[in-house]
Design a protein around this motif. Structure first.
Motif, short mmCIF file in Angstrom:
data_model
loop_
_atom_site.label_atom_id
_atom_site.label_comp_id
_atom_site.label_asym_id
_atom_site.label_seq_id
_atom_site.Cartn_x
_atom_site.Cartn_y
_atom_site.Cartn_z
N ARG A 141 2.05 2.59 9.23
CA ARG A 141 1.68 3.72 8.35
C ARG A 141 0.32 3.48 7.71
O ARG A 141 -0.52 4.38 7.64
CB ARG A 141 2.72 3.91 7.26
CG ARG A 141 4.00 4.58 7.71
CD ARG A 141 4.95 4.80 6.53
NE ARG A 141 6.25 5.25 6.97
CZ ARG A 141 7.32 4.50 7.04
NH1 ARG A 141 7.29 3.22 6.66
NH2 ARG A 141 8.46 4.99 7.47
N ALA A 142 0.10 2.25 7.26
CA ALA A 142 -1.18 1.91 6.63
C ALA A 142 -2.33 2.00 7.62
O ALA A 142 -3.40 2.52 7.31
CB ALA A 142 -1.12 0.51 6.01
N ALA A 143 -2.11 1.53 8.84
CA ALA A 143 -3.16 1.57 9.87
C ALA A 143 -3.46 2.99 10.31
O ALA A 143 -4.60 3.31 10.64
CB ALA A 143 -2.74 0.73 11.07
N ALA A 144 -2.45 3.84 10.34
CA ALA A 144 -2.62 5.21 10.84
C ALA A 144 -3.06 6.19 9.76
O ALA A 144 -3.41 7.33 10.06
CB ALA A 144 -1.30 5.70 11.45
N SER A 145 -3.04 5.77 8.49
CA SER A 145 -3.43 6.67 7.41
C SER A 145 -4.90 7.02 7.50
O SER A 145 -5.74 6.22 7.87
CB SER A 145 -3.16 6.01 6.05
OG SER A 145 -1.79 5.89 5.85
N ARG A 146 -5.18 8.26 7.12
CA ARG A 146 -6.59 8.71 7.12
C ARG A 146 -7.35 8.09 6.00
O ARG A 146 -6.94 7.91 4.94
CB ARG A 146 -6.63 10.22 6.97
CG ARG A 146 -6.05 10.90 8.14
CD ARG A 146 -6.14 12.37 7.92
NE ARG A 146 -5.24 12.97 8.89
CZ ARG A 146 -5.48 14.09 9.49
NH1 ARG A 146 -6.55 14.75 9.23
NH2 ARG A 146 -4.66 14.58 10.35
#
Length: 146
Positions: A141-146
């Motif tokens: 989730r952290a890596a994919a967050s904008r």
């Protein structure tokens, strides 16, 4: 999938991707266990307002007290998990059995669901492995967050 996303996904399959490495994330049980994730982006950010960049992301999730971990790879499309894979890392026969059963059940439990709605527990007879899955998903989730 729009024509633009299809073209971008095709370009990504040809090797045009970006990578991210995260180190030093804490596990959900509050320990200082490190986990790392590498994330590759296979498309440009969507305009759906999901808050996540479409792509395929991988992370190792830590759980338990004996340095147990599993690998998790998910593909996101507009914040929805469209594909999921779990890679068991256990070397102990009993742990490996639990991880293998979890790895077979997890994709069915998460595919088609928004990533923000996924929090697994007690799946396929495994009570600890879902903690590792959830830890990896937090990193993703952290890596994919904008």
């Amino acid at each position: 999938m729009t024509d633009l996303n299809k073209k971008i996904a095709t370009a990504a399959m040809l090797g045009l991707s970006a990578g991210v490495v995260l180190i030093g994330c804490s596990s959900p049980n509050g320990t200082d266990a490190s986990s790392s994730a590498s994330a590759s982006r296979s498309a440009v950010p969507t305009t759906s307002g999901s808050g996540y960049v479409d792509g395929t992301y991988s992370a190792d999730g830590e759980y338990g007290t004996q340095d147990s971990s599993i690998g998790v790879t998910v593909t996101l499309d507009q914040g929805v998990i469209t594909r999921a894979e779990v890679a068991p890392h256990a070397t102990n026969e009993t742990s490996r059995d639990f991880q293998n059963r979890f790895a077979q059940a997890a994709p069915k439990a998460v595919e088609g669901r928004p990533i923000d709605d996924v929090q697994l527990d007690g799946l396929a007879g495994s009570s600890g492995t879902p903690d590792g899955f959830n830890d990896a998903l937090d990193t993703i989730r952290a890596a994919a967050s904008r």
